[in-house]
Design an enzyme around this catalytic site. Structure first.
Site, PDB file in Angstrom:
ATOM      1  N   SER A   1      23.567 -61.955 -28.107  1.00  0.00           N
ATOM      2  CA  SER A   1      24.597 -62.697 -28.812  1.00  0.00           C
ATOM      3  C   SER A   1      23.993 -63.590 -29.906  1.00  0.00           C
ATOM      4  O   SER A   1      23.391 -63.083 -30.843  1.00  0.00           O
ATOM      5  CB  SER A   1      25.421 -63.499 -27.797  1.00  0.00           C
ATOM      6  OG  SER A   1      26.666 -63.834 -28.316  1.00  0.00           O
TER       7      SER A   1
ATOM      8  N   ASP B   1      33.628 -54.928 -27.441  1.00  0.00           N
ATOM      9  CA  ASP B   1      33.181 -56.317 -27.329  1.00  0.00           C
ATOM     10  C   ASP B   1      34.197 -57.245 -27.996  1.00  0.00           C
ATOM     11  O   ASP B   1      34.456 -57.130 -29.186  1.00  0.00           O
ATOM     12  CB  ASP B   1      31.809 -56.471 -27.996  1.00  0.00           C
ATOM     13  CG  ASP B   1      31.122 -57.789 -27.669  1.00  0.00           C
ATOM     14  OD1 ASP B   1      31.822 -58.830 -27.594  1.00  0.00           O
ATOM     15  OD2 ASP B   1      29.890 -57.790 -27.511  1.00  0.00           O
TER      16      ASP B   1
ATOM     17  N   HIS C   1      31.649 -58.319 -23.528  1.00  0.00           N
ATOM     18  CA  HIS C   1      30.591 -59.152 -24.086  1.00  0.00           C
ATOM     19  C   HIS C   1      29.670 -59.599 -22.968  1.00  0.00           C
ATOM     20  O   HIS C   1      30.090 -60.295 -22.050  1.00  0.00           O
ATOM     21  CB  HIS C   1      31.181 -60.365 -24.809  1.00  0.00           C
ATOM     22  CG  HIS C   1      30.172 -61.123 -25.620  1.00  0.00           C
ATOM     23  ND1 HIS C   1      29.612 -60.605 -26.780  1.00  0.00           N
ATOM     24  CD2 HIS C   1      29.583 -62.321 -25.434  1.00  0.00           C
ATOM     25  CE1 HIS C   1      28.745 -61.474 -27.287  1.00  0.00           C
ATOM     26  NE2 HIS C   1      28.700 -62.524 -26.478  1.00  0.00           N
TER      27      HIS C   1
END
Length: 427
Positions: A218, A346, A375
């Site tokens: 991320s 996602d 995610h």
């Protein structure tokens, strides 16, 4: 701290499915086995006489496809089967992984590293590894997501997997994250690469005979790819993996305020407020364009970034900060072997933000997009639903392949970095 880059462990809302509270790790083993069997029943048997080809359930592209794909065929030749129910919905999967994934018990030894500007980051090493491992053991740096640290489940599983293969591992906890100390009125952001440069320099200097790699998730992935692109030919890393990278922060910002994503936004804003309020005294008399009350009471990540982050790093607006901090703009300059793994569904790192064309044209990059995963979820594979993410074996196959190649080309006077001669782009 860019918005669409969650850590996956700071969400603070309960998971309720069909009005029934989901209890962690209480599914009977027999039921789990039967769900695994049902989810893989449609898989076609693998041929033992022909080379294994990637399954059609994956989107795979990149200039390094031909070079790296054979090393990953063991995993990619099988279809991607999300774990029944938990892996069918992107929000259920994201939240389930955040709350109910097991957390391996690993003893860590903390080292606080003072940065050149007077700040500090925390490096968590596995306790006892200096006695257990030789000084030239391959070394892996882990970069968690926004507000994340060495206590996060996805970080611990990757750490555990690499350690079981004989790798030395260190978790890079950014300023204020994972209880890392904050000693100056500045946290970290998607745009700031000073800390990662100092961490990589420290780690490579401490273990000069080891090949060093990095894995980021991320926000950590966005920072890592930006670092790779800006370092170019001079990057000391031997390879890297990017997971759940938002890539284009402007696109991610657009999606972050839609529908259920507002729940993630509020949860992350709460985590950012918590970190900020622990160190609020450092910002008491800071003045300038800072809006400290806005940051201290932010209801969204964008508000926090507007009140604090974009000012700390010299941007005139939040939009300028996001557009200038996107790793989608730097992936074309990456000269280090890079594997990018994304999930098509996602909710935080939109698939439409992936810089497919630049990855396709870069002979050092490979992109794998799974049909599901949420995610930081990827509740699939042999360890689902509570064990390691489906991605972990793929990551290990990739970096172990690179390490094998590095061993073939040891450091010499004519090749001082010991790096494999990959294709290079003109920058």
């Amino acid at each position: 701290m860019a918005l669409a880059v969650t850590a996956g462990t700071s969400l603070t809302f309960p998971l309720v499915v069909a009005s029934v509270q989901y209890a962690p790790r209480t599914l009977p083993n027999a039921l789990i086995r039967s769900l695994h069997l049902s989810s893989s029943s449609s898989a076609s048997p693998m041929s033992t006489t022909t080379p294994q080809q990637p399954h059609s359930s994956f989107e795979i592209l990149g200039g390094a496809r031909d070079k790296f794909l054979p090393a990953l065929s063991h995993v990619l030749s099988r279809p991607y089967h999300p774990f029944p129910f938990l892996g069918w919905n992107r929000h259920i999967e994201t939240i389930s992984a955040s709350f109910y994934r097991s957390i391996p018990d690993i003893r860590l030894r903390r080292q606080c590293l003072r940065t050149q500007d007077g700040g500090a980051v925390a490096l968590d090493w596995v306790s006892g590894d200096d006695r257990r491992l030789p000084p030239d053991a391959p070394l892996l740096i882990l970069l968690p997501g926004l507000t994340g640290g060495s206590g996060d489940s996805y970080v611990r599983h990757m750490l555990n997997k690499a350690r079981s293969k004989g790798w030395r591992v260190v978790v890079f906890n950014s300023r204020g994250c994972g209880d890392s100390p904050v000693t100056t009125p500045q946290f970290y952001s998607a745009s700031f690469l000073g800390d990662i440069r100092e961490v990589v320099a420290h780690v490579t200097g401490r273990y000069p005979n080891a090949n060093v790699y990095a894995v980021g998730w991320s926000l950590g992935a966005n920072i890592l790819v930006r670092y790779l692109g800006q370092e170019g030919y001079n990057c000391p890393l031997s390879g890297a993996v990017s997971l759940c990278n938002p890539f284009n922060l402007v696109v991610a910002d657009e999606d972050f305020h839609k529908g259920f994503n507002n729940v993630y936004d509020k949860a992350l804003a709460k985590s950012l407020r918590t970190i900020f309020n622990k160190h609020a005294l450092l910002f008491e008399d800071i003045g300038g364009e800072y809006n400290i009350p806005m940051a201290a009471n932010a209801k969204s990540v964008r508000e926090f970034d507007d009140g604090l982050t974009r000012v700390s790093f010299g941007f005139k607006s939040v939009d300028e900060y996001y557009s200038s901090s996107s790793s989608s703009d730097t992936v074309k300059h990456v000269q280090t072997p890079l594997l990018c793994i994304q999930a098509a569904n996602d909710p935080i790192a939109p698939a439409r933000g992936i810089p497919r064309e630049d990855i396709q044209e870069n002979p050092n990059c490979l992109l794998i997009v799974t049909p599901k995963g949420g995610h930081l979820g990827w509740i699939a594979g042999d360890e689902a639903p509570f064990g390691a993410p489906w991605t972990d074996p793929l990551v290990m196959d990739f970096i172990q392949y690179l390490e094998t190649e590095e061993v073939k080309y040891p450091k010499t006077s004519s090749n001082p970095d010991g790096k494999v001669a990959l294709h290079h782009l003109e920058v």
